[in-house]
Enzyme design. Structure first.
Site, PDB file in Angstrom:
ATOM      1  N   ASP A 111      46.671  40.104  50.199  1.00 61.48           N
ATOM      2  CA  ASP A 111      47.104  39.310  49.034  1.00 61.48           C
ATOM      3  C   ASP A 111      48.354  39.837  48.354  1.00 61.48           C
ATOM      4  OD1 ASP A 111      46.190  41.459  47.319  1.00 61.48           O
ATOM      5  OD2 ASP A 111      45.639  39.966  45.812  1.00 61.48           O
ATOM      6  N   GLU A 112      49.071  40.753  49.018  1.00 54.54           N
ATOM      7  CA  GLU A 112      50.124  41.457  48.302  1.00 54.54           C
ATOM      8  C   GLU A 112      51.293  41.773  49.233  1.00 54.54           C
ATOM      9  OE1 GLU A 112      50.051  45.768  46.115  1.00 54.54           O
ATOM     10  OE2 GLU A 112      48.235  45.015  47.042  1.00 54.54           O
TER      11      GLU A 112
HETATM   12  N1  DCP Z   1      39.378  44.201  47.359  1.00 59.03           N
HETATM   13  C1  DCP Z   1      38.226  44.802  47.872  1.00 59.03           C
HETATM   14  N2  DCP Z   1      37.781  45.995  47.365  1.00 59.03           N
HETATM   15  C2  DCP Z   1      38.470  46.607  46.360  1.00 59.03           C
HETATM   16  C3  DCP Z   1      39.626  46.023  45.840  1.00 59.03           C
HETATM   17  C4  DCP Z   1      40.064  44.808  46.366  1.00 59.03           C
HETATM   18  O1  DCP Z   1      37.607  44.246  48.789  1.00 59.03           O
HETATM   19  N3  DCP Z   1      38.012  47.776  45.857  1.00 59.03           N
HETATM   20  C5  DCP Z   1      39.807  42.894  47.898  1.00 59.03           C
HETATM   21  C6  DCP Z   1      39.310  41.764  47.034  1.00 59.03           C
HETATM   22  C7  DCP Z   1      40.503  41.316  46.246  1.00 59.03           C
HETATM   23  C8  DCP Z   1      41.652  41.640  47.175  1.00 59.03           C
HETATM   24  O2  DCP Z   1      41.233  42.780  47.920  1.00 59.03           O
HETATM   25  O3  DCP Z   1      40.444  39.934  45.909  1.00 59.03           O
HETATM   26  C9  DCP Z   1      42.947  41.915  46.472  1.00 59.03           C
HETATM   27  O4  DCP Z   1      42.841  43.056  45.629  1.00 59.03           O
HETATM   28  P1  DCP Z   1      43.563  43.156  44.247  1.00 59.03           P
HETATM   29  O5  DCP Z   1      43.505  44.573  43.820  1.00 59.03           O
HETATM   30  O6  DCP Z   1      44.900  42.489  44.277  1.00 59.03           O
HETATM   31  O7  DCP Z   1      42.601  42.361  43.241  1.00 59.03           O
HETATM   32  P2  DCP Z   1      42.476  40.830  42.956  1.00 59.03           P
HETATM   33  O8  DCP Z   1      43.504  40.026  43.689  1.00 59.03           O
HETATM   34  O9  DCP Z   1      41.066  40.414  43.217  1.00 59.03           O
HETATM   35  O10 DCP Z   1      42.707  40.733  41.402  1.00 59.03           O
HETATM   36  P3  DCP Z   1      44.064  40.868  40.577  1.00 59.03           P
HETATM   37  O11 DCP Z   1      44.261  39.546  39.908  1.00 59.03           O
HETATM   38  O12 DCP Z   1      43.823  41.965  39.592  1.00 59.03           O
HETATM   39  O13 DCP Z   1      45.153  41.177  41.565  1.00 59.03           O
HETATM   40 MG    MG Z   2      45.526  40.579  43.702  1.00 61.89          MG
END
Ligand code: DCP
Ligand code: MG
Length: 366
Positions: A111-112
């Site tokens: 996602d990044e």
């Molecule tokens: N992820 C995971 N375990 C973690 C952290 C993240 O499986 N400890 C997975 C789920 C997230 C994805 O990776 O959806 C992307 O991580 P991000 O840190 O970018 O978090 P999010 O996209 O969910 O939230 P944000 O809006 O803070 O970026």
């Molecule tokens: Mg994210």
């Protein structure tokens, strides 16, 4: 390219999807929208939270928390299992959108990604306009939101993308970097984890301004090689290029036995744990490998490796474990005691039938 040497400022964008897995679930299942969603396992399972929707975060639910803890915080939350295929498809689609603007793309996870748009394919010129246009495309075409950070280097762009989440667009221009860095709490610095941050706090280093008071040699003496990076980055200098063809060559894990042993059952149980870790890492980066390698370090620290290759790719913990056991048997270590075992998967991409991602970064990099 270095902004110091070339005199040309780079234009770097960091894009990060908002509550990624949870947003895809809310997009695909309208009944989840506006509700606290936890992606991971079920509340009574031993699973952990991968991510939570912003509605669930209001209850204090965070990534990596146990699902049972998440349930305590919000019993009305909806708990769902991850659907990695769906997330991989979105990841591909956002990468296609990025490619409209530049081919200098460095994905960090599903996602990044970093994008270098110093020169963009559409001739837009303004990195802020490009970031907005990417966010619009993600919203219109994929029904999801992303946050973007725009600056002259990777470090600042990455911090910027996190500043106005969700659906944010934050620009930190060259004239603002100095003040921004000085105010930044040390734990926000790339590579400063909890342990280092605590050590810095004990030395009264709380913000970038405090960090700046130390000379380069003092920082290296205190924090090793990373000290050199901190010294530069706190002055707004981060010359790391956006690397579009970085490839993951192998994914592995290893662990030391609690005491040296030649007991098969003890070694098997460690191999099982290691296989699970390796499988999780493979899943995270959506990789499958054709070669499995077992590393055995003996009590005298001598080390051997044994490999086996297949014509097909493997990624499941059970398969990795089964192959690791066979390799251990074949190694015929006899009565020699073992102190460490490791398993590595490699050869990810040499099969035309497997789509090769742009790049993948598993290692901590400076
Ligand atoms: N992820 C995971 N375990 C973690 C952290 C993240 O499986 N400890 C997975 C789920 C997230 C994805 O990776 O959806 C992307 O991580 P991000 O840190 O970018 O978090 P999010 O996209 O969910 O939230 P944000 O809006 O803070 O970026
Ligand atoms: Mg994210």
């Amino acid at each position: 390219m270095s902004e110091e040497n070339s005199g040309v400022l780079r234009k770097i964008i960091h894009i990060d999807m908002d509550a990624f897995y949870a947003s895809v679930e809310q997009r695909d299942f309208p009944e989840y929208r506006g509700k606290p969603i936890v992606v991971g396992g079920k509340p009574d399972s031993r699973g952990v939270v991968a991510t939570a929707s912003y509605e669930a975060r209001q209850y204090g639910i965070r990534s990596a928390m146990s699902c049972s803890k998440a349930y305590q915080l919000c019993p009305t939350a909806i708990f769902v299992y991850p659907r990695f295929d769906a997330y991989t498809n979105v990841s591909r689609a956002i990468r296609e959108i990025f490619h409209r603007y530049t081919d200098l793309i460095e994905p960090l996870s599903l996602d990044e990604a970093y994008l270098d748009v110093t020169e963009d394919k559409m001739g837009i010129g303004s990195a802020i306009d490009i970031a907005q246009s990417i966010k619009d495309a993600i919203k219109n075409e994929l029904n999801l939101t992303a946050s973007a950070g725009v600056s002259v280097n990777k470090f600042v762009a990455k911090i910027a993308s996190d500043m106005n989440k969700p659906d944010g667009l934050t620009f930190i221009g060259p004239s603002k970097i100095k003040a921004f860095m000085e105010k930044l709490p040390v734990e926000k610095f790339f590579g400063i984890g909890k342990v280092t941050a605590a050590r810095m706090k004990s030395m009264q280093i709380i913000t970038g301004a405090d960090l700046k008071k130390l000379s380069e040699s003092q920082l290296v003496a205190q924090f090793g090689k990373s000290g050199r990076f901190y010294y530069k980055v706190v002055r707004g200098i981060d010359e790391r290029p956006v690397q579009s063809n970085r490839e993951t060559k192998s994914v592995g894990a290893e662990d030391t036995l609690s005491e040296d042993t030649n007991d098969d059952s003890v070694m098997h149980s460690l191999l099982q744990q290691i296989s699970e870790t390796v499988a999780k890492r493979l899943e995270k980066y959506n990789l499958k490998g054709k070669t499995v390698t077992l590393k055995i370090k003996f009590e005298d620290f001598k080390q051997i490796t044994r490999s086996r290759s297949f014509s097909f790719s493997i990624h499941k913990a059970e398969t990795i474990y089964r192959e690791a056991i066979k390799l251990l048997d074949d190694a015929e270590i006899g009565f020699k005691k073992v102190r460490l075992l490791g398993i590595t998967l490699s050869r990810f991409y040499d099969d035309a039938s497997i789509e090769k991602p742009e790049s993948n970064q598993l290692e901590f990099e400076f």
